[in-house]
Design an enzyme around this catalytic site. Structure first.
Site, mmCIF file in Angstrom:
data_model
loop_
_atom_site.group_PDB
_atom_site.id
_atom_site.type_symbol
_atom_site.label_atom_id
_atom_site.label_comp_id
_atom_site.label_asym_id
_atom_site.label_seq_id
_atom_site.Cartn_x
_atom_site.Cartn_y
_atom_site.Cartn_z
ATOM 1 N N ARG A 140 -55.553 101.129 -23.956
ATOM 2 C CA ARG A 140 -54.177 100.908 -23.093
ATOM 3 C C ARG A 140 -54.512 100.279 -21.807
ATOM 4 O O ARG A 140 -54.967 100.786 -21.027
ATOM 5 C CB ARG A 140 -53.718 102.377 -22.803
ATOM 6 C CG ARG A 140 -52.493 102.517 -22.267
ATOM 7 C CD ARG A 140 -51.802 104.052 -21.956
ATOM 8 N NE ARG A 140 -50.649 104.224 -21.376
ATOM 9 C CZ ARG A 140 -49.441 104.392 -22.132
ATOM 10 N NH1 ARG A 140 -49.300 104.016 -23.332
ATOM 11 N NH2 ARG A 140 -48.339 104.456 -21.378
ATOM 12 N N HIS A 168 -46.404 96.817 -27.835
ATOM 13 C CA HIS A 168 -46.587 98.088 -28.016
ATOM 14 C C HIS A 168 -46.443 98.580 -29.249
ATOM 15 O O HIS A 168 -45.489 99.356 -29.822
ATOM 16 C CB HIS A 168 -45.580 99.050 -27.027
ATOM 17 C CG HIS A 168 -45.949 100.640 -26.815
ATOM 18 N ND1 HIS A 168 -47.113 101.135 -27.201
ATOM 19 C CD2 HIS A 168 -45.255 101.196 -25.877
ATOM 20 C CE1 HIS A 168 -47.078 102.236 -26.853
ATOM 21 N NE2 HIS A 168 -46.030 102.629 -25.938
ATOM 22 N N GLN A 171 -45.683 102.465 -30.747
ATOM 23 C CA GLN A 171 -44.527 102.925 -30.535
ATOM 24 C C GLN A 171 -43.547 102.341 -31.495
ATOM 25 O O GLN A 171 -42.639 103.145 -32.021
ATOM 26 C CB GLN A 171 -44.237 102.297 -29.149
ATOM 27 C CG GLN A 171 -42.653 102.913 -28.768
ATOM 28 C CD GLN A 171 -42.633 104.560 -28.374
ATOM 29 O OE1 GLN A 171 -43.457 105.079 -27.578
ATOM 30 N NE2 GLN A 171 -41.562 105.106 -29.208
ATOM 31 N N ASP A 262 -35.461 101.062 -22.296
ATOM 32 C CA ASP A 262 -36.514 101.533 -21.583
ATOM 33 C C ASP A 262 -36.297 101.272 -20.235
ATOM 34 O O ASP A 262 -35.328 100.760 -19.535
ATOM 35 C CB ASP A 262 -37.801 100.446 -22.040
ATOM 36 C CG ASP A 262 -39.048 100.800 -21.943
ATOM 37 O OD1 ASP A 262 -39.281 101.767 -21.321
ATOM 38 O OD2 ASP A 262 -39.929 99.957 -21.978
ATOM 39 N N CYS A 302 -38.247 105.139 -25.361
ATOM 40 C CA CYS A 302 -39.847 104.980 -25.613
ATOM 41 C C CYS A 302 -40.358 106.338 -24.916
ATOM 42 O O CYS A 302 -41.568 106.877 -24.845
ATOM 43 C CB CYS A 302 -40.543 103.984 -25.844
ATOM 44 S SG CYS A 302 -40.298 103.162 -24.055
ATOM 45 N N ARG A 330 -44.866 109.727 -32.725
ATOM 46 C CA ARG A 330 -45.813 109.174 -32.164
ATOM 47 C C ARG A 330 -47.236 109.531 -33.115
ATOM 48 O O ARG A 330 -48.163 108.817 -33.372
ATOM 49 C CB ARG A 330 -46.173 108.978 -30.878
ATOM 50 C CG ARG A 330 -45.089 108.297 -29.982
ATOM 51 C CD ARG A 330 -45.301 106.806 -30.126
ATOM 52 N NE ARG A 330 -46.613 106.292 -29.867
ATOM 53 C CZ ARG A 330 -46.937 106.162 -28.494
ATOM 54 N NH1 ARG A 330 -46.149 106.174 -27.616
ATOM 55 N NH2 ARG A 330 -47.995 105.834 -28.095
#
Length: 343
Positions: A140, A168, A171, A262, A302, A330
């Site tokens: 990440r 991402h 996700q 988001d 998310c 997830r």
């Protein structure tokens, strides 16, 4: 309810109601895990073929059902270690990857951020060291180029993109799994992303068009989804999937099956937060905007959410909200991806 992208069979939310026919279909599909993935790494949704995305979603659905019933799933990570390398803070990503690795039979190492990704030595040297000790790395970080360099430096190491500034993908796989659970067959469905054409919007667009969805991205001028991403989506779209962009949030959500948003300022953009708040104010997902989408439209995020900014409490906590389904998924999506990578 239909698993996204599949014909002729259904997978309900709970394993209790599974028929033998559905279980046989799910397991037959999940045997695709034995083939593994073409790529040694999962750095982008575009690393998956259409068939690999389909198989991964089927496997995730099976693993979710197994976990709810206390059944043991596959353990392809038995005897292996996976490193978690995080430049950015995390709740969902780190928690779910840790659980996924352990439930697949593996063990986790979690080096401190200050030594993990190039602050004391180059990213490529970190990768070459880890390749001698562990089988995989979940990364990440900021620029996608750092992740690509890390993966290229260690050909024996399986690398997963747990978020970069540009993409991402984990996700997105969880998102389309969630959409399929609630909407059934995703072909011809519409998901509207309201806000910055950022990494979450990019990966959502990649995955959704591969499953035949119409993706609308409603953004302020200057913050649209990059044209390169629209071209990528056109290349991989199936069953009439496509991407549309607009600067009008109301027009963007009309008739949408799901509305997604988001934060307005992502990690690394904190100094822009005040300016972005003014620019994005008209793109808040609130009750009037959801009314324009319709009473059956899902709300997605998310997480973490900045309540009162990009979304109101009333929407976040409404019956239309599936944000915690996304969060739960997830785990199942990432378990399936890891199982395929390590098959």
């Amino acid at each position: 309810m239909k698993v996204p992208g599949f014909q002729g069979s259904t997978v309900p939310k709970t394993a209790d109601s599974q028929t033998p026919r559905v279980r046989a279909f799910s397991r037959a599909k999940a045997r695709g895990v034995a083939r593994g993935l073409r790529s040694k790494d999962f750095l982008s949704v575009l690393d998956l073929s259409h068939e690999e995305l389909d198989d991964t979603l089927a496997l995730a659905a099976e693993m979710k059902a197994d976990r709810k019933q206390g059944r043991t799933s596959l353990t392809p990570l038995a005897g292996r270690h996976v490193a978690l390398l995080f430049d950015k803070p995390s709740l969902r990503t780190k928690s779910t990857f840790t659980i996924a690795i352990r439930e697949l039979g593996g063990d986790v190492i979690d080096p401190a951020a200050e030594v993990a990704l190039g602050s004391r030595e180059t990213v490529t040297d970190v990768a070459r060291n880890l390749e001698r000790w562990v089988s995989g790395a979940v990364v990440r970080t900021f620029a996608q180029s750092r992740l690509v360099a890390f993966a290229a430096a260690a050909p024996g190491l399986r690398v997963v993109n747990a978020l970069t500034d540009e993409e991402h993908p984990c996700q997105a796989v969880a998102d389309v799994l969630t959409l399929g659970e609630h909407l059934g067959d995703l072909r011809g469905r519409t998901v509207t992303f309201v806000g910055d054409g950022n990494n979450v919007a990019v990966s959502l667009a990649h995955a959704a068009v591969m499953l035949g969805m119409r993706v609308r991205v409603a953004s302020p001028k200057g913050y649209e989804l990059p044209k390169m991403i629209i071209a990528e989506c056109a290349r991989v779209a199936r069953w009439g999937g496509l991407v549309e962009v607009t600067n009008d949030p109301i027009a963007g959500v009309e008739g949408a099956d799901a509305v997604y948003t988001d934060v307005w300022a992502s990690m690394g953009q904190e100094e822009q937060a005040d300016a972005r708040e003014e620019i994005f104010a008209a793109f808040q997902v609130n009750e009037p905007l959801m009314d324009a989408a319709g009473p059956d439209a899902l709300f997605m995020h998310c997480l973490p959410a900045h309540r009162g900014h990009e979304v109101t409490d009333a929407v976040m906590d409404s019956p239309q909200s599936v944000v915690f389904d996304q969060s739960e998924n997830r785990l199942h999506a990432q378990k399936a991806l890891l199982a395929k990578l390590f098959a």
